[in-house]
Design a protein around this motif. Sequence first.
Motif, short mmCIF file in Angstrom:
data_model
loop_
_atom_site.label_atom_id
_atom_site.label_comp_id
_atom_site.label_asym_id
_atom_site.label_seq_id
_atom_site.Cartn_x
_atom_site.Cartn_y
_atom_site.Cartn_z
N GLY A 161 1.14 -1.36 0.06
CA GLY A 161 0.13 -0.43 -0.29
C GLY A 161 1.22 1.04 -0.04
O GLY A 161 0.61 2.18 -0.83
N THR A 162 2.04 0.95 0.93
CA THR A 162 2.55 2.28 0.90
C THR A 162 3.52 2.66 -0.83
O THR A 162 4.03 3.81 -0.95
CB THR A 162 4.14 2.13 2.35
OG1 THR A 162 2.94 1.83 3.33
CG2 THR A 162 4.51 3.19 1.65
N SER A 194 -6.58 2.32 6.24
CA SER A 194 -6.50 3.71 5.80
C SER A 194 -7.65 3.78 4.52
O SER A 194 -7.19 2.76 3.79
CB SER A 194 -4.85 4.22 6.08
OG SER A 194 -4.92 3.56 4.99
N HIS A 196 -7.33 6.33 0.64
CA HIS A 196 -6.71 7.48 0.15
C HIS A 196 -7.35 7.29 -1.60
O HIS A 196 -7.45 6.37 -1.64
CB HIS A 196 -4.65 7.11 0.28
CG HIS A 196 -4.74 7.01 1.30
ND1 HIS A 196 -3.65 7.99 2.01
CD2 HIS A 196 -4.14 5.63 2.02
CE1 HIS A 196 -3.66 7.65 3.75
NE2 HIS A 196 -3.34 6.32 2.78
N THR A 218 -5.23 -2.04 2.80
CA THR A 218 -4.84 -0.26 2.54
C THR A 218 -6.19 0.12 1.06
O THR A 218 -5.85 -1.28 -0.28
CB THR A 218 -3.43 0.94 2.06
OG1 THR A 218 -2.25 0.77 3.10
CG2 THR A 218 -3.91 1.71 1.92
#
Length: 358
Positions: A161-162, A194, A196, A218
């Motif tokens: 995800g990062t 999270s 985004h 994510t």
Amino acid sequence: MSLLASAAALLVVSFLAYALARLYGAAVHGTESALTRLRRALYAGFVVVTLVAFVATVGAGGFEAFGDGPLGDLLTLLAMAAALVVADLAYYLGLWPAIRATRDLDASTAWAAASVGRWLAALFGAFALALYALGHVPTGSAWGVLALGAGIVLLVYVGSGTLVRVSQSTREPSDAERERVRAACERVDLDPRSAHVIESETVRWAGVLVRGPPRFRTLLVGSHLLAAYDAEALVAQVARAAGRARRGYVESKFGAAVGVVAAVAGLLVPVGDAVAGALVAGGVLAAASLLWYGRRVVYAADRDAAEATDPGTVIETYRAVAEDAGRSLDGGGGRIRRVLRMRPSLRSRIARLEERAD
């Protein structure tokens, strides 16, 4: 002087890559299959340009200027990565005018350079650091090398995800967007750690990604999906992504990659004949099984999307998303490529949904 020779070699390769890509783009622009041909040229060209740039810059001997030792090796690998980014970016910018005109995109060359350059930098940078770790982290034996390789793959999976956020332009959702995403997640029983938004209006990408291990998911949603599609389409896309995540679609991809690495290691790493045979056989079997399983997951996730909304909504959404992205329902690249990507053609997926609707 050798460093200047490598820089000169990189400049020549980059210029030729840009010029040839520009000529090819001008030649295929306006033809019936322009977008498919441009995509194929993009993928094949990246491979060829990467290899040529690597051979040219290393052959010029410039990277020897960084010296030996851990620091010198790290600087050498990072410099190689930077050189490959420059060459591949030059090639992409050569194709960019044809891509922009064919897809009728409202995007500047500066935006394209920043977007693709960021993705290339993340890709080659991560690869360079992985090579450095394999070469400098004490392992003690061939088994240590294999364990380190597996650890790198695991790290990439956990941080996937990062990695997406680093390689793409992302932002926090607005209050209204967050509420829409929350409502969609509730309907499909998805509870990400999270959420985004991937800025995708320029390229009209209306997808949803779920990355990371369970309990650390994510969720990444394309801004074009939030801006141009209704709530039911958003639910369908979130349900599809959630269904793949629950069934371990990304994990299957990593597992297949590990299987291939294990098979190659069995051929190249001195671990004994019996162990080498087991690695090759086990790796090939695991990779083949997971490739087959991954395709089944895609169909199952489509069924999840149909249950969360209805088959008609999913079919309409899939067709609209493909049209926005300029993608063929047949996927392109041939059956073998689709198998390796663990992704059946959109046409076959829609056909199954139509059967379900009947």
